[in-house]
Design a protein around this motif. Structure first.
Motif, short mmCIF file in Angstrom:
data_model
loop_
_atom_site.label_atom_id
_atom_site.label_comp_id
_atom_site.label_asym_id
_atom_site.label_seq_id
_atom_site.Cartn_x
_atom_site.Cartn_y
_atom_site.Cartn_z
N GLY A 271 0.65 -1.07 -0.15
CA GLY A 271 0.17 -0.24 -0.15
C GLY A 271 1.06 1.55 0.04
N PHE A 272 1.75 1.15 1.06
CA PHE A 272 2.39 1.94 0.83
C PHE A 272 3.31 2.21 -0.54
N GLY A 273 4.58 1.68 -1.05
CA GLY A 273 4.72 1.81 -2.69
C GLY A 273 3.69 1.82 -3.55
N LEU A 274 2.26 1.85 -3.31
CA LEU A 274 1.10 2.53 -4.37
C LEU A 274 1.19 4.24 -4.48
N LEU A 275 1.00 3.94 -2.33
CA LEU A 275 0.60 5.53 -3.11
C LEU A 275 2.15 6.75 -3.00
N ALA A 276 3.24 6.00 -2.77
CA ALA A 276 4.85 6.52 -2.47
C ALA A 276 4.59 6.95 -4.40
N CYS A 277 3.76 6.15 -4.93
CA CYS A 277 4.42 6.44 -6.51
C CYS A 277 3.45 7.69 -6.82
N LEU A 278 3.01 7.56 -6.45
CA LEU A 278 1.72 8.58 -6.59
C LEU A 278 2.57 10.24 -6.61
N TRP A 279 3.24 10.06 -4.89
CA TRP A 279 3.69 11.40 -4.98
C TRP A 279 4.10 11.91 -4.34
N ALA A 280 5.50 10.81 -6.07
CA ALA A 280 6.51 11.42 -6.73
C ALA A 280 5.74 12.00 -7.77
N VAL A 281 5.14 11.18 -8.50
CA VAL A 281 4.31 12.26 -9.54
C VAL A 281 3.90 13.95 -9.29
N ALA A 282 2.87 13.63 -7.91
CA ALA A 282 2.92 15.11 -7.47
C ALA A 282 3.84 15.89 -7.68
N GLY A 283 5.53 15.66 -7.31
CA GLY A 283 6.51 16.23 -6.77
C GLY A 283 6.93 16.37 -8.76
N ALA A 284 6.91 15.52 -9.60
CA ALA A 284 6.95 16.26 -10.74
C ALA A 284 6.29 16.89 -11.33
N LEU A 285 4.43 16.78 -11.02
CA LEU A 285 4.28 18.09 -11.63
C LEU A 285 4.24 19.31 -11.34
N ALA A 286 4.62 19.42 -10.26
CA ALA A 286 4.79 20.77 -10.17
C ALA A 286 6.64 21.16 -10.53
N SER A 287 6.12 22.77 -10.43
CA SER A 287 7.70 23.17 -10.79
C SER A 287 8.80 24.10 -9.45
N ARG A 288 7.56 24.47 -8.67
CA ARG A 288 8.24 24.82 -7.13
C ARG A 288 7.76 24.26 -6.22
N THR A 289 8.44 24.32 -5.32
CA THR A 289 8.39 23.60 -3.55
C THR A 289 6.68 24.43 -3.85
N GLU A 290 6.53 25.49 -3.82
CA GLU A 290 5.03 26.03 -3.57
C GLU A 290 3.74 25.41 -4.06
N ASP A 291 4.15 24.74 -5.68
CA ASP A 291 2.84 24.19 -6.64
C ASP A 291 3.12 22.32 -5.77
N VAL A 292 3.31 22.07 -4.61
CA VAL A 292 3.75 20.73 -4.29
C VAL A 292 2.23 20.44 -3.36
N GLN A 293 1.86 21.63 -2.47
CA GLN A 293 0.21 21.60 -1.83
C GLN A 293 -0.32 21.34 -2.55
N SER A 294 -0.26 21.96 -4.23
CA SER A 294 -1.88 21.80 -4.95
C SER A 294 -1.95 20.36 -5.40
N THR A 295 -0.59 20.19 -6.17
CA THR A 295 -0.13 18.86 -6.96
C THR A 295 -1.07 17.79 -6.18
N SER A 296 -0.91 17.96 -5.05
CA SER A 296 -1.17 15.81 -3.63
C SER A 296 -1.50 16.52 -3.30
#
Length: 389
Positions: A271-296
């Motif tokens: 389960g954690f591996g599943l969610l961790a992949c999605l969290w990595a995608v949330a980081g990749a979709l952002a261009s700035r640290t401030e964007d992570v809150q929105s993409t995640s």
């Protein structure tokens, strides 16, 4: 060399986290807090309660002696001491001076138990039992019968159709603990993973890394590193909890709990591996640290939903959710502990979770690969999916 690249990335993630003072302080702080809570509970469970009963007459002294016998026979962690005062005034003074817990004396049509500010529940229960037994015996003798004859047919027993009430309480408490562990691990390490990805992306370091390894290898290494950290932290918390439980009155449930914890460990990893992949995608979709809150944000809602679903779901809803990823990562082990799910249901739920995780990994790898090197701004899922390799 290619087969060990992702291991190198994972090692870097682990070392970076283990040298982070904030991470270490929070981990050891939680371990200390858990140890203190369990220590206090164990101390309270094994502490002997001592009550002093003062009397001021011979009949009261005899009755207090019966109270002492009932207390010793009922609870080995309760001690009752009987003292004799010269008169009522002396008994009152002993009570006010905290030399006695209660004063037992005659009062009206029966007995009176007097305390300074309150009457402890424990001694009140024992006194009521002793007085009832003595009085019932005396009344039975006066009526020319026996206590056995008087109480014949009045015994009350209890039974439940499903499960064990005390075990159900332990299962509920452990279910909350497991849900909380999964929530904290998923949110804490997931958010850190997303921030790590976007920081490398914003600083253009990822462009240098991408010249040496593929983005899929980078994703695999990051997910594995955070999975090892999360699993290690979770294992420490669970080990401390199980050790602490051996010092409490619930130690007899440890064999059943250990089986559920074993299932939780397997479900946690997938389960954690599943969610961790999605969290990595949330980081990749952002261009700035401030964007992570929105993409995640969707992941935040999903992780919170898993937590509250494990706590609030009941009946059919709980049964259904125990097969639905990622809710099954928490709810199915809890059902195993409760005894409402046989092993084959847990196995079916695990297979479904593994299949779902495999599909998520494929989708996440594509989104991660196509959005990681895009620095023109925050991407949507549709933009990332349609971006050429």
């Amino acid at each position: 060399m290619r087969s060990t690249v992702w291991v190198t990335v994972a090692r870097r993630e682990i070392v970076t986290k283990l040298t982070d003072r904030t991470f270490l302080l929070s981990t050891f702080g939680l371990i200390g807090l858990l140890a203190v809570v369990l220590g206090v509970q164990a101390f309270m469970a094994n502490r002997t309660e001592t009550y002093t009963v003062v009397t001021s007459s011979a009949p009261a002294a005899q009755m207090a002696a019966q109270v002492e016998l009932v207390a010793e026979a009922t609870d080995d962690k309760v001690s009752v001491t009987v003292t004799r005062a010269a008169d009522d005034a002396a008994a009152t003074r002993a009570l006010r001076a905290d030399e006695a817990s209660v004063w037992l004396h005659e009062g009206g049509d029966g007995w009176l138990l007097t305390g300074k500010a309150d009457v402890p529940d424990g001694v009140e229960t024992f006194a009521a039992t002793a007085i009832r037994e003595v009085t019932l015996g005396a009344n039975a003798a006066a009526a020319g019968t026996s206590v056995e004859e008087l109480v014949r047919g009045s015994a009350l027993s209890t039974a439940v159709l499903e499960g064990d009430a005390e075990k159900a309480g332990v299962a509920q408490a452990l279910g909350f603990a497991l849900a909380l562990l999964f929530y904290l691990a998923s949110f804490t390490f997931g958010y850190a993973l997303a921030n790590s990805v976007v920081e490398e992306k914003a600083s253009r370091i990822v462009e240098i890394i991408a010249t040496k390894i593929t983005t899929r290898e980078l994703l695999a290494g990051k997910v594995l590193g955070n999975l090892v950290l999360a699993f290690g932290q979770m294992a420490i918390f669970v080990a401390v909890g199980l050790v602490g439980l051996t010092f409490t009155e619930y130690d007899r449930f440890i064999p059943a709990i250990s089986g559920a914890v074993g299932w939780f460990t397997v479900f946690f990893v997938v389960g954690f591996g599943l969610l961790a992949c999605l969290w990595a995608v949330a980081g990749a979709l952002a261009s700035r640290t401030e964007d992570v809150q929105s993409t995640s944000t969707p992941l935040t809602f999903l992780t919170t939903g898993v937590f509250f679903g494990a706590l609030l779901a009941t009946g059919t809803a709980k049964t259904v959710l125990s097969f639905v990823p990622p809710f099954s990562a928490v709810i199915m082990p809890v059902r195993v502990l409760e005894g409402s799910a046989p092993w084959w249901q847990a196995l079916v739920a695990l297979v479904i979770l593994v299949v779902a995780a495999a599909l998520v990994v494929q989708v996440a790898a594509r989104l991660y690969q196509r959005s990681l090197l895009q620095t023109q701004g925050r991407l949507s899922l549709r933009q990332a999916w349609s971006t050429p390799d």
